[in-house]
Design an enzyme around this catalytic site. Structure first.
Site, mmCIF file in Angstrom:
data_model
loop_
_atom_site.group_PDB
_atom_site.id
_atom_site.type_symbol
_atom_site.label_atom_id
_atom_site.label_comp_id
_atom_site.label_asym_id
_atom_site.label_seq_id
_atom_site.Cartn_x
_atom_site.Cartn_y
_atom_site.Cartn_z
ATOM 1 N N LYS A 1 0.845 -1.209 0.000
ATOM 2 C CA LYS A 1 0.000 0.000 0.000
ATOM 3 C C LYS A 1 0.874 1.250 0.000
ATOM 4 C CE LYS A 1 -3.079 2.642 3.141
ATOM 5 N NZ LYS A 1 -3.951 2.619 4.331
ATOM 6 N N ASP B 1 1.781 6.573 5.320
ATOM 7 C CA ASP B 1 0.811 5.601 4.804
ATOM 8 C C ASP B 1 1.275 4.978 3.478
ATOM 9 O OD1 ASP B 1 -1.507 4.319 5.562
ATOM 10 O OD2 ASP B 1 -2.838 5.646 4.440
ATOM 11 N N GLU C 1 -9.411 3.421 2.696
ATOM 12 C CA GLU C 1 -9.016 3.483 1.285
ATOM 13 C C GLU C 1 -7.950 2.451 0.934
ATOM 14 O OE1 GLU C 1 -7.635 5.191 3.594
ATOM 15 O OE2 GLU C 1 -5.515 4.941 3.113
ATOM 16 N N LYS D 1 -10.092 12.734 8.503
ATOM 17 C CA LYS D 1 -9.511 12.406 9.810
ATOM 18 C C LYS D 1 -9.450 13.662 10.685
ATOM 19 C CE LYS D 1 -6.289 8.780 8.254
ATOM 20 N NZ LYS D 1 -6.791 7.692 9.088
ATOM 21 N N ASP E 1 -2.740 10.288 3.532
ATOM 22 C CA ASP E 1 -4.101 9.833 3.831
ATOM 23 C C ASP E 1 -4.799 10.829 4.751
ATOM 24 O OD1 ASP E 1 -6.428 8.466 4.277
ATOM 25 O OD2 ASP E 1 -5.525 6.851 5.475
ATOM 26 N N ASP F 1 -12.120 6.711 4.426
ATOM 27 C CA ASP F 1 -10.829 6.551 5.097
ATOM 28 C C ASP F 1 -10.360 5.095 5.078
ATOM 29 O OD1 ASP F 1 -8.589 7.311 6.448
ATOM 30 O OD2 ASP F 1 -9.561 7.553 8.411
ATOM 31 N N ARG G 1 -7.616 -0.693 1.657
ATOM 32 C CA ARG G 1 -8.135 -1.968 1.159
ATOM 33 C C ARG G 1 -8.697 -1.834 -0.256
ATOM 34 N NH1 ARG G 1 -12.061 -2.370 6.226
ATOM 35 N NH2 ARG G 1 -10.367 -1.103 7.047
HETATM 36 N N1 BES Z 1 -3.933 4.618 7.031
HETATM 37 C C1 BES Z 1 -4.998 4.339 7.908
HETATM 38 C C2 BES Z 1 -4.641 3.373 9.007
HETATM 39 C C3 BES Z 1 -3.729 3.874 10.069
HETATM 40 C C4 BES Z 1 -4.219 4.635 11.112
HETATM 41 C C5 BES Z 1 -2.400 3.545 10.064
HETATM 42 C C6 BES Z 1 -3.377 5.049 12.111
HETATM 43 C C7 BES Z 1 -1.568 3.956 11.060
HETATM 44 C C8 BES Z 1 -2.052 4.713 12.090
HETATM 45 C C9 BES Z 1 -6.171 3.709 7.148
HETATM 46 O O1 BES Z 1 -6.317 4.110 5.841
HETATM 47 C C10 BES Z 1 -7.409 4.070 7.897
HETATM 48 O O2 BES Z 1 -7.668 5.221 8.018
HETATM 49 N N2 BES Z 1 -8.113 3.080 8.388
HETATM 50 C C11 BES Z 1 -9.296 3.310 9.157
HETATM 51 C C12 BES Z 1 -10.282 2.241 8.804
HETATM 52 C C13 BES Z 1 -11.668 2.487 9.335
HETATM 53 C C14 BES Z 1 -12.284 3.677 8.660
HETATM 54 C C15 BES Z 1 -12.485 1.238 9.109
HETATM 55 C C16 BES Z 1 -8.930 3.229 10.640
HETATM 56 O O3 BES Z 1 -8.089 2.414 10.992
HETATM 57 O O4 BES Z 1 -9.469 4.006 11.394
HETATM 58 ZN ZN ZN Z 2 -7.465 5.892 5.669
HETATM 59 ZN ZN ZN Z 3 -4.552 4.734 4.885
#
Ligand code: BES
Ligand code: ZN
Ligand code: ZN
Length: 501
Positions: A261, A284, A345, A273, A266, A343, A347
């Site tokens: 990825k 990210d 994204e 966020k 992000d 968010d 996946r």
């Molecule tokens: N890049 C983030 C995941 C992340 C968050 C990595 C904090 C490292 C530290 C990912 O794209 C994301 O935002 N995931 C969300 C998923 C949720 C919306 C189901 C998350 O983890 O909150």
């Molecule tokens: Zn995200």
């Molecule tokens: Zn992300």
């Protein structure tokens, strides 16, 4: 980068500004003491007997030889309890010694093998030394004045040829880790998807590999709805990078497929966020950086394996052209995804990359690396990556290797129940599964795009960079860690050994 050499130890002849000697906690004897000048060894004995230095893990003391012997100074370095000593301890201790040597303003030093000689020890010591010296100061106009250590020699009690080649390989692997750190640390304004693509193109030129970069229109035409949807909110268009290394004697041999990825920033998109620590979302892209670095390492070592790296890269931004919650996206493999949170994204882009990679290069196994979920950090903290996979053998191999490399990984289960959480009312699946088990439902989502190929997913959200909760180690630094490069390169090296070249 500093070069690490290996030599057979001849302590009474080794001219060096500094000799580092590891001492286990509570032990009074130091190795090779008989070859030291008697006044130097008595001075060391007294230091140990007086308990001025006890050998506790990571402690150190410097003893001056005052012209008695070929080394100017000796550093005693605490290795901790002998029974607790592992390759990871060796890596940390070698890193400590190296940082101390740099503080002392030394350009070159020698270090005695810490414990029983084997390849793992030499590899770990080399890694500790070279990883510890990394720094990222590209953006500092005024650079901190630090001594540049140019050469380190590991002194061993056997002939050095075999171990010299172990150190040389470790040097190449660490160069790749540092390459991953360098790109991971780039700020988002200097590293849009097109920049990552240009890095992959130069890598391909340097190592004579095949590379293909697909742009937005190609991605649209090929039906990669996930990558296109996430990418369309940004003025920096998405790219899909495909880098191929062919090293096996049979070029047709099924490759390993690595998918990483690379969200260059992000923001969360429309599901934006909160502002706090949003800057960290420049990391990210670390899964993609890891994949590029693994291929670089494999190519620089000319491993006899075939590897394809696929890096989907986008910037996830909110704008008038962003994808939205409620959108239904048709993915590369034909499945439809209801977007309920923009968010989630990672996946979306991995799904297309996985399905495309599997369809086009029929790999023998697929491994993806991604800073995919905050939930992985909640589950395991910031020092352990979460592993979910469809193939027990591959998961177990990775887990075992990770114990050796110190890149800690722990398996989470993928029971059928998790799939229920991502069923959608309007589409085949939805892109979020709610808070419970968030790291696993993300993996359940990905499993829809890997059919029956052995597959392992590594969520590096907690480990890709130094963050809240990260345990500081001598060989890690603020910023991107390059987590995963060493373990996966070792996996490919194991494979090379198993197959006739
Ligand atoms: N890049 C983030 C995941 C992340 C968050 C990595 C904090 C490292 C530290 C990912 O794209 C994301 O935002 N995931 C969300 C998923 C949720 C919306 C189901 C998350 O983890 O909150
Ligand atoms: Zn995200
Ligand atoms: Zn992300």
């Amino acid at each position: 980068m500093v070069q690490v050499k290996v030599e057979k130890a001849k302590i009474d002849q080794k001219q060096t500004p500094l000799l580092v000697i590891g001492v286990f906690e509570g032990e009074q004897d130091i190795p090779h003491s008989k070859e030291l000048d008697s006044s130097v060894s008595s001075s060391i004995r007294e230091t140990l007997e007086n308990k001025e230095f006890r050998g506790t893990f990571g402690s150190s003391i410097v003893v001056y030889t005052l012209g008695k012997g070929p080394m100017k100074k000796i550093m005693l370095l605490g290795l901790g309890k002998r029974e607790k000593f592992t390759d990871e301890s060796a890596r940390i201790c070698a890193g400590k010694a190296t940082r101390k040597a740099r503080e002392l303003g030394i350009k070159e030093f020698s270090i005695l093998q810490f414990s029983n000689l084997d390849e793992g020890l030499v590899e770990a010591m080399t890694e500790g030394i070279t990883l510890a010296l990394y720094s990222f100061d590209k953006y500092k106009e005024v650079k901190e004045p630090v001594t540049k250590i140019e050469e380190v020699t590991i002194l061993i009690n056997s002939d050095s040829l075999k171990f010299q080649s172990v150190a040389e390989k470790a040097n190449l692997i660490v160069e790749a880790v540092n390459f991953a750190r360098d790109i991971g640390n780039l700020p988002p304004n200097d590293c849009p998807p097109a920049h990552l693509a240009s890095i992959a193109v130069s890598l391909a030129q340097d190592y004579d590999m095949k590379v293909r970069v697909m742009d937005r229109y190609e991605l649209e035409n090929m039906g990669m709805g996930g990558i296109v949807a996430v990418g369309k909110g940004s003025n920096n268009p998405p790219k899909l990078i495909v880098l191929e290394y062919t090293g096996a004697s049979d070029p047709q041999q099924k490759p390993y497929l690595l998918v990483g990825k690379a969200v260059t920033f992000d923001t969360g998109g429309i599901s934006i966020k909160p502002g706090e620590k949003m800057d960290e979302m420049k990391f990210d892209k670390c899964g993609g950086c890891t994949v590029l670095a693994i291929i670089r390492a494999v190519a620089s070592m000319k491993l006899a394996v075939n590897v394809v790296g696929i890096v989907p890269s986008v910037e996830n931004m909110p704008s008038a052209t962003s994808y939205r919650p409620g959108d239904i996206i048709r993915m590369y493999n034909g499945k439809s995804v209801e977007v309920l949170n923009t968010d989630a994204e990672g996946r979306m882009i991995l799904a297309d990359a996985l399905a495309y990679g599997i369809a086009t290069c029929s790999p023998k196994a697929v491994i993806d690396l991604a800073t995919l979920t905050g939930a992985a950090v909640i589950a395991l903290g910031s020092n352990v990556a979460a592993v979910v996979g469809s193939n027990k053998q591959l998961v177990d191999r990775l887990r075992k290797l990770s114990d050796k490399t110190g890149e800690k990984m722990w398996e989470l289960p993928l029971y059928d129940e998790y799939h229920e959480q991502i069923k959608s009312t309007y589409a085949d699946i939805k892109n979020i599964g709610g808070r419970p088990g968030g790291a696993i439902t993300a993996a359940a989502f990905l499993s829809n795009f890997v059919n029956d190929v052995p597959w392992v997913h590594i969520d590096i959200a907690g480990t890709a960079w130094m963050q809240e909760g990260t345990h500081e180690k001598s060989y890690n630094h603020r910023g991107a860690s390059g987590f995963g490069v060493r373990t996966l390169v070792k996996l490919l090296m194991e494979d090379e050994k198993q197959l006739p070249a």
